[in-house]
Design a protein around this motif. Structure first.
Motif, PDB file in Angstrom:
ATOM      1  N   VAL A   1      16.182 -11.597   8.077  1.00 40.59           N
ATOM      2  CA  VAL A   1      15.216 -12.006   7.061  1.00 40.59           C
ATOM      3  C   VAL A   1      15.464 -11.212   5.787  1.00 40.59           C
ATOM      4  CG1 VAL A   1      13.492 -12.472   8.860  1.00 40.59           C
ATOM      5  CG2 VAL A   1      13.456 -10.281   7.640  1.00 40.59           C
ATOM      6  N   VAL A   2      14.814 -11.636   4.719  1.00 39.17           N
ATOM      7  CA  VAL A   2      14.681 -10.841   3.505  1.00 39.17           C
ATOM      8  C   VAL A   2      13.261 -10.289   3.484  1.00 39.17           C
ATOM      9  CG1 VAL A   2      14.664 -10.858   0.985  1.00 39.17           C
ATOM     10  CG2 VAL A   2      16.373 -12.184   2.227  1.00 39.17           C
ATOM     11  N   LEU A   3      13.136  -9.004   3.254  1.00 38.15           N
ATOM     12  CA  LEU A   3      11.832  -8.368   3.151  1.00 38.15           C
ATOM     13  C   LEU A   3      11.391  -8.312   1.698  1.00 38.15           C
ATOM     14  CD1 LEU A   3      12.459  -5.284   5.462  1.00 38.15           C
ATOM     15  CD2 LEU A   3      11.078  -7.288   6.039  1.00 38.15           C
ATOM     16  N   ALA A   4      10.102  -8.518   1.470  1.00 34.45           N
ATOM     17  CA  ALA A   4       9.525  -8.318   0.149  1.00 34.45           C
ATOM     18  C   ALA A   4       8.111  -7.802   0.331  1.00 34.45           C
ATOM     19  CB  ALA A   4       9.515  -9.615  -0.663  1.00 34.45           C
ATOM     20  N   GLY A   5       7.708  -6.896  -0.545  1.00 32.54           N
ATOM     21  CA  GLY A   5       6.357  -6.375  -0.434  1.00 32.54           C
ATOM     22  C   GLY A   5       5.982  -5.535  -1.631  1.00 32.54           C
ATOM     23  N   ASP A   6       4.676  -5.457  -1.883  1.00 29.14           N
ATOM     24  CA  ASP A   6       4.176  -4.685  -3.026  1.00 29.14           C
ATOM     25  C   ASP A   6       3.343  -3.509  -2.548  1.00 29.14           C
ATOM     26  OD1 ASP A   6       0.980  -5.601  -3.651  1.00 29.14           O
ATOM     27  OD2 ASP A   6       2.168  -6.990  -2.442  1.00 29.14           O
ATOM     28  N   SER A   7       3.481  -2.383  -3.263  1.00 28.42           N
ATOM     29  CA  SER A   7       2.666  -1.194  -3.033  1.00 28.42           C
ATOM     30  C   SER A   7       2.813  -0.717  -1.585  1.00 28.42           C
ATOM     31  CB  SER A   7       1.212  -1.499  -3.400  1.00 28.42           C
ATOM     32  OG  SER A   7       0.444  -0.324  -3.478  1.00 28.42           O
TER      33      SER A   7
ATOM     34  N   TYR B   1       6.568  -2.098  -6.996  1.00 24.75           N
ATOM     35  CA  TYR B   1       5.785  -0.858  -7.206  1.00 24.75           C
ATOM     36  C   TYR B   1       5.436  -0.180  -5.875  1.00 24.75           C
ATOM     37  CZ  TYR B   1       2.255  -4.686  -7.734  1.00 24.75           C
ATOM     38  OH  TYR B   1       1.516  -5.839  -7.625  1.00 24.75           O
ATOM     39  N   PRO B   2       6.475   0.183  -5.115  1.00 23.00           N
ATOM     40  CA  PRO B   2       6.234   0.743  -3.789  1.00 23.00           C
ATOM     41  C   PRO B   2       5.833   2.214  -3.830  1.00 23.00           C
ATOM     42  CG  PRO B   2       8.573   0.792  -4.245  1.00 23.00           C
ATOM     43  CD  PRO B   2       7.914   0.110  -5.431  1.00 23.00           C
ATOM     44  N   GLY B   3       5.033   2.613  -2.852  1.00 21.34           N
ATOM     45  CA  GLY B   3       4.767   4.023  -2.611  1.00 21.34           C
ATOM     46  C   GLY B   3       5.606   4.477  -1.432  1.00 21.34           C
ATOM     47  N   LEU B   4       6.587   5.328  -1.688  1.00 21.40           N
ATOM     48  CA  LEU B   4       7.591   5.647  -0.675  1.00 21.40           C
ATOM     49  C   LEU B   4       7.577   7.109  -0.247  1.00 21.40           C
ATOM     50  CD1 LEU B   4      10.464   3.507  -2.222  1.00 21.40           C
ATOM     51  CD2 LEU B   4       8.969   2.893  -0.304  1.00 21.40           C
ATOM     52  N   GLY B   5       6.511   7.813  -0.626  1.00 18.16           N
ATOM     53  CA  GLY B   5       6.390   9.193  -0.179  1.00 18.16           C
ATOM     54  C   GLY B   5       7.028  10.205  -1.087  1.00 18.16           C
ATOM     55  N   GLY B   6       7.082   9.910  -2.385  1.00 18.62           N
ATOM     56  CA  GLY B   6       7.632  10.868  -3.335  1.00 18.62           C
ATOM     57  C   GLY B   6       6.781  12.121  -3.458  1.00 18.62           C
ATOM     58  N   ASP B   7       7.328  13.133  -4.121  1.00 11.30           N
ATOM     59  CA  ASP B   7       6.637  14.402  -4.314  1.00 11.30           C
ATOM     60  C   ASP B   7       5.442  14.199  -5.239  1.00 11.30           C
ATOM     61  OD1 ASP B   7       5.817  16.989  -4.981  1.00 11.30           O
ATOM     62  OD2 ASP B   7       7.863  17.782  -5.021  1.00 11.30           O
TER      63      ASP B   7
ATOM     64  N   GLU C   1       9.498  -1.461 -15.100  1.00 12.13           N
ATOM     65  CA  GLU C   1       8.909  -2.517 -15.927  1.00 12.13           C
ATOM     66  C   GLU C   1       8.008  -1.884 -16.989  1.00 12.13           C
ATOM     67  OE1 GLU C   1      10.515  -4.924 -15.728  1.00 12.13           O
ATOM     68  OE2 GLU C   1      10.479  -6.061 -13.864  1.00 12.13           O
ATOM     69  N   LYS C   2       8.474  -1.939 -18.228  1.00  7.99           N
ATOM     70  CA  LYS C   2       7.841  -1.225 -19.326  1.00  7.99           C
ATOM     71  C   LYS C   2       6.420  -1.713 -19.598  1.00  7.99           C
ATOM     72  CE  LYS C   2      11.464   1.258 -20.095  1.00  7.99           C
ATOM     73  NZ  LYS C   2      11.464   2.693 -19.697  1.00  7.99           N
ATOM     74  N   GLY C   3       5.526  -0.745 -19.725  1.00  5.60           N
ATOM     75  CA  GLY C   3       4.157  -1.034 -20.111  1.00  5.60           C
ATOM     76  C   GLY C   3       3.308  -1.688 -19.038  1.00  5.60           C
ATOM     77  N   LEU C   4       3.843  -1.836 -17.830  1.00  2.00           N
ATOM     78  CA  LEU C   4       3.081  -2.481 -16.769  1.00  2.00           C
ATOM     79  C   LEU C   4       2.408  -1.455 -15.867  1.00  2.00           C
ATOM     80  CD1 LEU C   4       5.270  -5.583 -15.841  1.00  2.00           C
ATOM     81  CD2 LEU C   4       3.054  -5.525 -17.015  1.00  2.00           C
ATOM     82  N   VAL C   5       1.374  -1.926 -15.170  1.00  4.01           N
ATOM     83  CA  VAL C   5       0.534  -1.068 -14.349  1.00  4.01           C
ATOM     84  C   VAL C   5       0.603  -1.524 -12.899  1.00  4.01           C
ATOM     85  CG1 VAL C   5      -1.060  -0.498 -16.218  1.00  4.01           C
ATOM     86  CG2 VAL C   5      -1.464  -2.562 -14.837  1.00  4.01           C
ATOM     87  N   HIS C   6       0.139  -0.657 -12.027  1.00  2.00           N
ATOM     88  CA  HIS C   6       0.101  -0.992 -10.609  1.00  2.00           C
ATOM     89  C   HIS C   6      -0.741  -2.259 -10.401  1.00  2.00           C
ATOM     90  CE1 HIS C   6       0.885   0.344  -6.492  1.00  2.00           C
ATOM     91  NE2 HIS C   6      -0.285  -0.192  -6.197  1.00  2.00           N
ATOM     92  N   GLY C   7      -0.246  -3.131  -9.528  1.00  2.00           N
ATOM     93  CA  GLY C   7      -0.961  -4.370  -9.245  1.00  2.00           C
ATOM     94  C   GLY C   7      -0.668  -5.498 -10.210  1.00  2.00           C
ATOM     95  N   TYR C   8       0.389  -5.362 -11.015  1.00  2.00           N
ATOM     96  CA  TYR C   8       0.621  -6.347 -12.078  1.00  2.00           C
ATOM     97  C   TYR C   8       1.006  -7.732 -11.577  1.00  2.00           C
ATOM     98  CZ  TYR C   8       5.747  -5.551 -11.779  1.00  2.00           C
ATOM     99  OH  TYR C   8       7.053  -5.461 -11.369  1.00  2.00           O
TER     100      TYR C   8
END
Length: 293
Positions: free
Chosen positions: A134-140, A162-168, A253-260
């Motif tokens: 399959v191809v996976l796709a997902g947000d946040s 806009y994934p949250g991947l466990g960054g510092d 993506e310039k100027g965009l916010v989470h959930g766009y």
């Protein structure tokens, strides 16, 4: 951070409309209340679609299934592992289906805090293993789950939005955009904790895919929103995949916010990003890599 300059008028209108959908006491609501207001907010931006998907069960997990060509796109929705479901993201999936002609399967994975990690991941793994390549796709949060699935199961590719991947949490965009509209650093920490019942988990790649390993991961296209504490995770993950010999590219993506994604019909920048997202999904499904390298 001067968001008055970074964020354009269309995006500010989207932010205000989102804020208006939440009642004044939203921060004091219990989990059931948070889910109600989140669903109501999503409904404000929801777009009707002509497709008639099938709601059924795959490997014991509820899904909303949009018929189309193979390979299937398995879509994992956002919502901090706490909110969201079939009704919050099905219009996005319908538009991916219409644009690509591919089958799109939206997964109704189990939510926290009732179901601690790895319940959501187990559900996603079960669906992907049942469907095959399959191809996976997902947000946040869904982007996090995509990366965790891709570390365990061979897939054709993944598109992380806009994934949250466990960054510092104490450097980079987590600090420079700590008080961004739509998602703050404090929100990120809250959702990270609730996934584990308030406990601090030991380092775990299935929770934080940025811990690696990165060898053997599928072609990856990651999209970060500039005005989002999670922004750096997209590029850090893509860079790590490349360093391990894989194919990966990221876009900020310039100027965009989470959930766009919910703004894709009202904000030009969000619409353009969604076009890039759909094109990436289609390319990965075809086994095509249009990004060089």
């Amino acid at each position: 951070m001067d968001y008055a300059k970074l964020i354009d008028a269309e995006t500010w209108a989207f932010i205000r409309a989102t804020d208006a959908a939440y009642p004044p006491d939203a921060v004091d609501l219990d989990i059931a209340g948070q889910r109600r207001v989140y669903d109501a907010m999503c409904a404000v931006f929801h777009r009707d679609y002509p497709q008639r998907p099938l709601d059924h069960v795959i490997a014991g997990v509820r899904v909303r299934d949009f018929a189309g060509a193979a390979p299937a796109v398995v879509y994992l929705h956002g919502g901090g592992f706490v909110v969201g479901g079939l009704d919050s993201h099905d219009d996005i999936c319908a538009e991916i289906n219409a644009a690509t002609g591919l089958r799109v399967v939206l997964v109704d994975y189990r939510l926290s805090p009732e179901n601690r990690h790895p319940a959501a991941l187990d559900d996603c793994l079960a669906v992907v293993r049942s469907l095959g390549d399959v191809v996976l796709a997902g947000d946040s949060a869904g982007g996090n789950l995509c990366a965790a699935v891709a570390a365990q199961v061979a897939v054709k590719g993944q598109v992380l939005i806009y994934p949250g991947l466990g960054g510092d949490h104490d450097k980079g965009s987590y600090l420079s955009h700590a008080n961004a509209p739509m998602l703050t650093r404090a929100d990120v920490l809250f959702y990270a904790g609730i996934r584990h019942g308030g406990e601090v988990p030991a380092p775990d790649p299935s929770v934080s895919p940025l811990l690696g390993p990165f060898e053997g991961l599928p072609p990856t296209v990651a999209f970060g929103a500039e005005c989002d504490p999670l922004c750096d995770d997209a590029e850090a993950y893509a860079a790590a995949v490349r360093a391990a010999g894989g194919r990966a590219v990221s876009f900020t993506e310039k100027g965009l916010v989470h959930g766009y994604l919910r703004a894709r019909h009202s904000v030009t920048r969000a619409r353009d990003s969604f076009e890039r997202i759909k094109a990436a999904i289609a390319a990965l499904a075809e086994g095509h890599w249009p990004y060089g390298g």
